[in-house]
Motif scaffolding. Structure first.
Motif, PDB file in Angstrom:
ATOM      1  N   ARG A  17       0.844  -1.203   0.000  1.00 42.61           N
ATOM      2  CA  ARG A  17       0.000   0.000   0.000  1.00 42.61           C
ATOM      3  C   ARG A  17       0.874   1.246   0.000  1.00 42.61           C
ATOM      4  O   ARG A  17       0.618   2.207  -0.726  1.00 42.61           O
ATOM      5  N   PHE A  18       1.907   1.231   0.845  1.00 41.11           N
ATOM      6  CA  PHE A  18       2.791   2.384   0.955  1.00 41.11           C
ATOM      7  C   PHE A  18       3.522   2.623  -0.374  1.00 41.11           C
ATOM      8  O   PHE A  18       3.614   3.755  -0.854  1.00 41.11           O
ATOM      9  N   GLU A  19       4.041   1.555  -0.963  1.00 42.03           N
ATOM     10  CA  GLU A  19       4.763   1.684  -2.231  1.00 42.03           C
ATOM     11  C   GLU A  19       3.854   2.197  -3.350  1.00 42.03           C
ATOM     12  O   GLU A  19       4.269   3.039  -4.157  1.00 42.03           O
ATOM     13  N   SER A  21       1.227   4.043  -2.993  1.00 42.72           N
ATOM     14  CA  SER A  21       0.971   5.453  -2.711  1.00 42.72           C
ATOM     15  C   SER A  21       2.175   6.311  -3.098  1.00 42.72           C
ATOM     16  O   SER A  21       2.020   7.401  -3.653  1.00 42.72           O
ATOM     17  N   ALA A  22       3.365   5.827  -2.823  1.00 37.08           N
ATOM     18  CA  ALA A  22       4.573   6.570  -3.199  1.00 37.08           C
ATOM     19  C   ALA A  22       4.657   6.735  -4.715  1.00 37.08           C
ATOM     20  O   ALA A  22       5.047   7.805  -5.208  1.00 37.08           O
ATOM     21  N   THR A  25       2.217   9.353  -5.660  1.00 37.78           N
ATOM     22  CA  THR A  25       2.733  10.661  -5.255  1.00 37.78           C
ATOM     23  C   THR A  25       3.728  11.189  -6.286  1.00 37.78           C
ATOM     24  O   THR A  25       3.759  12.381  -6.582  1.00 37.78           O
ATOM     25  N   GLU A  40      -2.686  11.002  -0.556  1.00 35.07           N
ATOM     26  CA  GLU A  40      -1.543  10.095  -0.447  1.00 35.07           C
ATOM     27  C   GLU A  40      -0.888  10.173   0.925  1.00 35.07           C
ATOM     28  O   GLU A  40      -0.387   9.168   1.440  1.00 35.07           O
ATOM     29  N   GLU A  43      -3.023   7.998   3.041  1.00 33.53           N
ATOM     30  CA  GLU A  43      -2.796   6.595   2.686  1.00 33.53           C
ATOM     31  C   GLU A  43      -1.470   6.090   3.265  1.00 33.53           C
ATOM     32  O   GLU A  43      -1.390   4.987   3.799  1.00 33.53           O
ATOM     33  N   GLN A  44      -0.431   6.912   3.180  1.00 33.28           N
ATOM     34  CA  GLN A  44       0.869   6.496   3.694  1.00 33.28           C
ATOM     35  C   GLN A  44       0.874   6.391   5.216  1.00 33.28           C
ATOM     36  O   GLN A  44       1.450   5.455   5.781  1.00 33.28           O
ATOM     37  N   LYS A  48       1.422   2.955   7.315  1.00 34.93           N
ATOM     38  CA  LYS A  48       2.424   2.901   8.391  1.00 34.93           C
ATOM     39  C   LYS A  48       1.807   2.342   9.670  1.00 34.93           C
ATOM     40  O   LYS A  48       2.397   1.487  10.336  1.00 34.93           O
TER      41      LYS A  48
END
Length: 75
Positions: A17-19, A21-22, A25, A40, A43-44, A48
């Motif tokens: 999910r983090f990747e 979102s990155a 971004t 974003e 989401e990040q 986390k």
């Protein structure tokens, strides 16, 4: 069901999910991008917290396992 394995899958999902979102971004400002910094960031932060919660699950399961093993070793 093994709580550690389940938590590991949760950590993997949070990482993905983090990747994702990155990557979104990185496209902000590119024509046709629908991503926003606000969305974003949320989401990040959410990813986390998901990762941290899964890590806490692993730590708790590990502590419980160690305690169980210590109880079995006692006469």
């Amino acid at each position: 069901m093994d709580p550690i394995v389940t938590a590991q899958y949760g950590m993997l999902a949070a990482t993905r999910r983090f990747e994702a979102s990155a990557q979104r971004t990185a496209t902000i400002g590119v024509e046709g991008s629908t991503a926003s910094y606000e969305q974003e960031a949320v989401e990040q932060i959410s990813a986390k917290h998901q990762f941290t919660a899964q890590l806490a699950t692993i730590r708790t399961a590990d502590a419980m396992w160690k305690e169980l093993m210590a109880l079995q070793e006692r006469p």
